[in-house]
Design a protein around this motif. Structure first.
Motif, short mmCIF file in Angstrom:
data_model
loop_
_atom_site.label_atom_id
_atom_site.label_comp_id
_atom_site.label_asym_id
_atom_site.label_seq_id
_atom_site.Cartn_x
_atom_site.Cartn_y
_atom_site.Cartn_z
N GLU A 9 0.83 -1.21 0.00
CA GLU A 9 0.00 0.00 0.00
C GLU A 9 0.87 1.25 0.00
OE1 GLU A 9 -3.19 2.55 -0.07
OE2 GLU A 9 -3.07 0.40 -0.51
N ALA A 10 1.95 1.24 0.78
CA ALA A 10 2.87 2.38 0.79
C ALA A 10 3.54 2.55 -0.56
CB ALA A 10 3.92 2.19 1.89
N LEU A 11 3.91 1.45 -1.19
CA LEU A 11 4.52 1.50 -2.53
C LEU A 11 3.53 2.05 -3.55
CD1 LEU A 11 6.78 0.83 -4.53
CD2 LEU A 11 5.89 -1.51 -4.63
N ARG A 12 2.29 1.55 -3.49
CA ARG A 12 1.25 2.02 -4.43
C ARG A 12 1.01 3.52 -4.26
NH1 ARG A 12 -3.62 3.82 -4.60
NH2 ARG A 12 -3.76 3.81 -2.32
N LEU A 13 0.92 3.96 -3.01
CA LEU A 13 0.65 5.37 -2.76
C LEU A 13 1.82 6.25 -3.21
CD1 LEU A 13 -1.31 7.43 -1.59
CD2 LEU A 13 -0.22 7.11 0.64
N SER A 14 3.05 5.77 -3.01
CA SER A 14 4.22 6.53 -3.46
C SER A 14 4.21 6.69 -4.97
CB SER A 14 5.51 5.82 -3.02
OG SER A 14 5.66 5.87 -1.62
N LEU A 15 3.90 5.62 -5.69
CA LEU A 15 3.85 5.70 -7.15
C LEU A 15 2.73 6.63 -7.60
CD1 LEU A 15 4.45 1.96 -8.09
CD2 LEU A 15 6.04 3.87 -8.39
N LEU A 16 1.57 6.55 -6.93
CA LEU A 16 0.46 7.43 -7.28
C LEU A 16 0.83 8.89 -7.05
CD1 LEU A 16 -2.53 7.88 -8.04
CD2 LEU A 16 -3.08 7.58 -5.61
N VAL A 17 1.38 9.18 -5.90
CA VAL A 17 1.79 10.55 -5.58
C VAL A 17 2.84 11.04 -6.57
CG1 VAL A 17 3.02 11.97 -3.88
CG2 VAL A 17 1.19 10.44 -3.14
N GLY A 18 3.83 10.19 -6.87
CA GLY A 18 4.88 10.58 -7.80
C GLY A 18 4.36 10.89 -9.19
N MET A 19 3.49 10.05 -9.71
CA MET A 19 2.97 10.25 -11.07
C MET A 19 2.06 11.47 -11.14
SD MET A 19 2.32 6.39 -12.53
CE MET A 19 1.36 5.81 -11.13
N VAL A 20 1.17 11.63 -10.16
CA VAL A 20 0.26 12.79 -10.18
C VAL A 20 1.05 14.08 -9.99
CG1 VAL A 20 -1.67 13.90 -9.01
CG2 VAL A 20 -1.69 11.44 -9.37
N ALA A 21 2.00 14.09 -9.07
CA ALA A 21 2.80 15.29 -8.84
C ALA A 21 3.60 15.67 -10.08
CB ALA A 21 3.74 15.07 -7.64
N THR A 22 4.19 14.70 -10.74
CA THR A 22 4.96 14.97 -11.95
C THR A 22 4.08 15.53 -13.06
OG1 THR A 22 6.51 13.20 -11.37
CG2 THR A 22 6.55 13.99 -13.65
N ALA A 23 2.91 14.91 -13.24
CA ALA A 23 1.99 15.36 -14.29
C ALA A 23 1.51 16.79 -14.03
CB ALA A 23 0.81 14.41 -14.40
N LEU A 24 1.26 17.12 -12.77
CA LEU A 24 0.78 18.46 -12.44
C LEU A 24 1.88 19.51 -12.54
CD1 LEU A 24 -1.50 17.73 -9.33
CD2 LEU A 24 -2.24 18.29 -11.65
N ALA A 25 3.08 19.15 -12.12
CA ALA A 25 4.16 20.14 -12.04
C ALA A 25 4.86 20.39 -13.37
CB ALA A 25 5.20 19.69 -11.00
N LEU A 26 4.90 19.40 -14.25
CA LEU A 26 5.71 19.51 -15.46
C LEU A 26 5.31 20.67 -16.37
CD1 LEU A 26 8.13 18.29 -16.87
CD2 LEU A 26 6.59 16.70 -18.04
N PRO A 27 4.03 20.84 -16.72
CA PRO A 27 3.69 21.97 -17.60
C PRO A 27 4.08 23.32 -17.00
CG PRO A 27 1.87 20.42 -17.47
CD PRO A 27 2.84 20.01 -16.41
N LEU A 28 3.83 23.51 -15.70
CA LEU A 28 4.20 24.77 -15.05
C LEU A 28 5.72 24.92 -15.00
CD1 LEU A 28 3.33 27.31 -13.55
CD2 LEU A 28 3.30 25.97 -11.43
N ALA A 29 6.44 23.82 -14.78
CA ALA A 29 7.90 23.89 -14.74
C ALA A 29 8.47 24.31 -16.09
CB ALA A 29 8.47 22.53 -14.32
N ILE A 30 7.89 23.81 -17.18
CA ILE A 30 8.34 24.19 -18.51
C ILE A 30 8.13 25.69 -18.74
CG2 ILE A 30 7.91 23.91 -20.99
CD1 ILE A 30 7.17 20.99 -20.41
N TRP A 31 6.96 26.18 -18.35
CA TRP A 31 6.65 27.59 -18.54
C TRP A 31 7.57 28.48 -17.71
CZ3 TRP A 31 3.68 31.14 -15.23
CH2 TRP A 31 3.43 32.37 -15.85
N VAL A 32 7.76 28.14 -16.43
CA VAL A 32 8.63 28.94 -15.56
C VAL A 32 10.07 28.88 -16.04
CG1 VAL A 32 9.56 29.14 -13.22
CG2 VAL A 32 7.12 28.74 -13.56
N ALA A 33 10.52 27.71 -16.46
CA ALA A 33 11.89 27.59 -16.98
C ALA A 33 12.08 28.45 -18.22
CB ALA A 33 12.18 26.13 -17.31
N TRP A 34 11.06 28.48 -19.09
CA TRP A 34 11.14 29.32 -20.29
C TRP A 34 11.19 30.80 -19.92
CZ3 TRP A 34 7.76 32.96 -22.40
CH2 TRP A 34 8.06 33.37 -23.69
#
Length: 230
Positions: A9-34
């Motif tokens: 359950e801890a492994l599943r939750l870590s993967l879920l948090v990691g994937m959702v966080a990456t998907a949410l942060a990446l577009p904003l990170a690209i824009w801020v980096a630009w």
């Protein structure tokens, strides 16, 4: 490397948090980096400092600031709950927010370096031919910086699944709700006889991190070869 139900359950939750966080942060990170790489504006130094602040602050301090701002009694937390029914404190959604905040600087840095490596004259040439700014970015800049984007995404994902200090301060360590791999490992090490289960989770964490880096390198090389052959 066998895990019990709580470990899975801890492994599943870590993967879920990691994937959702990456998907949410990446577009904003690209824009801020630009913005940081290509634009000069008032407050640029402040934005740059704010982006990188989580890297220098103790993670516990970052988690406490998130609790103050996004807790149910905090201004942002109260607004989100009343407006959208979204509760972050002591929920897995809060673990996602903590992972976004902690991984965002690593994403921005990797992507910014990739953008700065692209010759601005290539983009200027496309603009002189009448291409709008969004088309220049989508058809020229983005393909050229894809290796950097992939590297940033992997670094953000790895940070998300390994985040501990800000997460445990903001959302605590609730099994089945907010207990990610680092929190589970910490809890197991506080219990006599929990070392073997903790070692199994540590091995899984190492395997995930190593796998992410290997996949990132493989994808970056494929993208670089495709760009070179285009």
């Amino acid at each position: 490397m066998m895990l019990d139900a709580a470990g899975w359950e801890a492994l599943r939750l870590s993967l879920l948090v990691g994937m959702v966080a990456t998907a949410l942060a990446l577009p904003l990170a690209i824009w801020v980096a630009w913005l940081l790489a290509r634009r000069d504006f008032w407050g640029k130094a402040v934005l740059n400092a704010a982006v990188h602040l989580p890297l220098v602050l103790p993670p516990v301090v970052t988690g406490y600031l998130l609790l103050i701002a996004f807790g149910r009694a905090g201004p942002m937390g109260r607004f989100l709950e009343q407006s959208f029914g979204l509760v972050l404190a002591f929920r897995w959604t809060g673990a996602v927010l903590a992972a976004v905040v902690m991984g965002f600087p690593l994403m921005v840095r990797a992507i910014r370096l990739a953008i700065e490596a692209v010759d601005p004259k290539i983009e200027d040439a496309a603009r002189t031919l009448g291409a709008p700014g969004y088309a220049v970015f989508a058809t020229i800049t983005l393909p050229l910086i894809l290796p950097g984007v992939l590297a940033g995404a992997v670094m953000g994902f790895a940070k998300a699944i390994g985040e501990f200090g800000a997460t445990i301060t903001f959302v605590a360590n609730i099994p089945g709700e907010t207990q990610t791999m680092p929190s589970a490992i910490y809890a197991l090490l506080q219990v006599p006889g929990g070392e073997s289960a903790a070692i199994a989770l540590v091995l899984w964490a190492c395997a995930l991190a190593l796998g992410a880096v290997v996949v990132s390198e493989w994808l970056a090389r494929r993208v670089a070869k495709r760009i070179a052959g285009a």
